[in-house]
Scaffold this motif. Sequence first.
Motif, short mmCIF file in Angstrom:
data_model
loop_
_atom_site.label_atom_id
_atom_site.label_comp_id
_atom_site.label_asym_id
_atom_site.label_seq_id
_atom_site.Cartn_x
_atom_site.Cartn_y
_atom_site.Cartn_z
N MET A 16 22.63 14.86 -40.52
CA MET A 16 22.11 13.52 -40.34
C MET A 16 21.82 13.29 -38.86
SD MET A 16 23.74 9.97 -41.77
CE MET A 16 23.95 10.69 -43.40
N ASP A 17 20.56 13.42 -38.51
CA ASP A 17 20.14 13.33 -37.12
C ASP A 17 18.75 12.71 -37.07
OD1 ASP A 17 18.74 14.47 -34.58
OD2 ASP A 17 20.86 14.90 -34.24
N TYR A 18 18.52 11.88 -36.08
CA TYR A 18 17.23 11.18 -36.00
C TYR A 18 16.07 12.13 -35.77
CZ TYR A 18 18.39 11.57 -31.02
OH TYR A 18 18.75 12.04 -29.79
N SER A 19 16.33 13.35 -35.27
CA SER A 19 15.24 14.30 -35.03
C SER A 19 14.77 14.98 -36.31
CB SER A 19 15.70 15.38 -34.04
OG SER A 19 16.69 16.21 -34.63
N LYS A 20 15.51 14.82 -37.41
CA LYS A 20 15.18 15.53 -38.65
C LYS A 20 14.14 14.81 -39.51
CE LYS A 20 18.04 18.81 -37.68
NZ LYS A 20 17.53 20.14 -37.28
N ILE B 99 10.25 14.76 -61.66
CA ILE B 99 10.85 15.41 -60.51
C ILE B 99 12.01 14.57 -60.00
CG2 ILE B 99 8.66 16.46 -59.83
CD1 ILE B 99 8.50 14.48 -57.55
N SER B 100 12.89 15.20 -59.28
CA SER B 100 14.02 14.51 -58.66
C SER B 100 14.22 15.09 -57.27
CB SER B 100 15.29 14.68 -59.49
OG SER B 100 16.36 13.96 -58.91
N PHE B 101 14.40 14.22 -56.30
CA PHE B 101 14.58 14.64 -54.91
C PHE B 101 16.05 14.54 -54.54
CE2 PHE B 101 14.47 13.16 -50.31
CZ PHE B 101 14.39 14.44 -49.81
N THR B 102 16.63 15.64 -54.09
CA THR B 102 18.02 15.67 -53.64
C THR B 102 18.05 15.95 -52.14
OG1 THR B 102 18.90 16.42 -55.77
CG2 THR B 102 20.24 16.87 -53.82
N GLN B 103 18.64 15.02 -51.40
CA GLN B 103 18.78 15.19 -49.95
C GLN B 103 20.25 15.33 -49.59
OE1 GLN B 103 16.45 15.36 -47.19
NE2 GLN B 103 18.39 16.04 -46.29
N ILE B 104 20.61 16.46 -49.03
CA ILE B 104 21.97 16.69 -48.53
C ILE B 104 21.94 16.48 -47.03
CG2 ILE B 104 23.80 18.40 -48.26
CD1 ILE B 104 22.83 19.66 -50.88
N ALA B 105 22.73 15.52 -46.55
CA ALA B 105 22.69 15.17 -45.13
C ALA B 105 24.10 14.86 -44.63
CB ALA B 105 21.76 13.97 -44.90
N PRO B 106 24.88 15.89 -44.30
CA PRO B 106 26.22 15.63 -43.76
C PRO B 106 26.14 14.87 -42.45
CG PRO B 106 25.63 17.95 -43.55
CD PRO B 106 24.57 17.32 -44.39
N PRO B 107 26.94 13.83 -42.29
CA PRO B 107 26.90 13.03 -41.05
C PRO B 107 27.28 13.85 -39.83
CG PRO B 107 28.11 11.88 -42.79
CD PRO B 107 27.89 13.28 -43.26
N SER B 108 26.66 13.50 -38.71
CA SER B 108 27.00 14.11 -37.42
C SER B 108 27.06 13.00 -36.38
CB SER B 108 25.97 15.16 -37.02
OG SER B 108 24.70 14.56 -36.79
N TYR C 114 21.04 11.18 -52.89
CA TYR C 114 21.31 11.25 -51.45
C TYR C 114 22.79 11.51 -51.26
CZ TYR C 114 22.36 9.05 -46.91
OH TYR C 114 22.85 8.75 -45.67
N LEU C 115 23.12 12.71 -50.75
CA LEU C 115 24.51 13.16 -50.64
C LEU C 115 24.87 13.32 -49.17
CD1 LEU C 115 24.29 15.87 -53.44
CD2 LEU C 115 25.07 13.51 -53.67
N ALA C 116 25.67 12.40 -48.66
CA ALA C 116 26.06 12.41 -47.25
C ALA C 116 27.35 13.21 -47.08
CB ALA C 116 26.22 10.99 -46.73
N ARG C 117 27.28 14.47 -47.38
CA ARG C 117 28.42 15.38 -47.24
C ARG C 117 27.90 16.81 -47.15
NH1 ARG C 117 31.56 17.07 -52.55
NH2 ARG C 117 31.62 18.92 -51.22
N GLY C 118 28.77 17.70 -46.72
CA GLY C 118 28.37 19.09 -46.59
C GLY C 118 28.80 19.93 -47.79
N TYR C 119 28.19 21.09 -47.94
CA TYR C 119 28.52 22.03 -49.02
C TYR C 119 28.64 23.43 -48.43
CZ TYR C 119 27.49 18.33 -52.35
OH TYR C 119 27.52 17.16 -53.06
N ASP C 120 29.32 24.29 -49.17
CA ASP C 120 29.48 25.66 -48.71
C ASP C 120 28.15 26.40 -48.70
OD1 ASP C 120 32.19 25.27 -48.44
OD2 ASP C 120 32.69 26.10 -50.41
#
Length: 326
Positions: free
Chosen positions: A39-43, A66-75, A110-116
Amino acid sequence: GIDSRSFAEAATAEPATLAAARLSRFLGDRDLVIGVDRMDYSKGLPQRFEGMAKLFDRYPDLHGRISFTQIAPPSRSVVEEYAQLREQLDALSGRINGDYGDLDWMPIRYLARGYDREEIAGLYRRAKACLVTPLQDGMNLVAKEFVAAQDPEDPGVLILSQFAGAAEQMKEAIIINPYDSSAIAEAVKQAIEMSREERCMRWQSLYENIMSQDINWWRTRFLTAFHEVPACRSCCRPHRSLIARSPCSWITTAPCHRFRMIRTPSSWSPAWTLFWRASPAFLTALWRSCRAGIFQTCRNGCHIRSGDLAIMAFVQRRRARRQGRS
């Protein structure tokens, strides 16, 4: 570059298969469009969400398909600007799902977390398209990871920002302007409707590129360029007034763009100490190599070891102090 072979293997490992199966239970037979970014403003995440909203607004026939999945772990969540970005993304995803969603369909996950790593690889393999649309980026290895994870028989399509460094290498991707939400919408539609033959042709070219120019290729290229920089004996001495100390190591650099790291009896430290007078180009190349995990011995006894953002933070602080005194 990335370890392309390792990532391709990770995409077929058991954790990857399980992650894809979990998402498939939600998706059903819908096509998956994925984005994976911190999660960064440059992305360019708000622009990406707006692009998906425009897609659903222009093409009602795609609703439920269609379905859009966004994974964006906070920083850097303690920084105000990043907290505001989080609020903006929360609001956008809620509005889009409210405007276009249905009882059995959610346009955006919209998933605000990280994954392996293996789980991400499995999701890449399941996706029909991947949005990599930074407003400005040095390379962006997500694009290469997506290509490495694909099924050769039915690959997905990469949608890539023209302002990502990877766009110079990955010309077979759909290249777009990330500031243009209409371009994002049209690119997603093109990717979803692209024939398998064209998808395979684009992917094959991209795959050959990332396999030939992987992390080992980049490491060799950097170290070759490093060796070619001539050393200057007159300025390769440590200037202690301009150097920062670490309990475990010293690094000195000079205007000749050489540096030396001396190992003390204690263990290696990930905290780098830098000499102020190194050129910006050298420091940028060094930082990128450190982030890639390079550890090599140069012919004059220098070492490059993996580090972190402390490199650039130190340089920025030192320059700020010098500018303040001038």
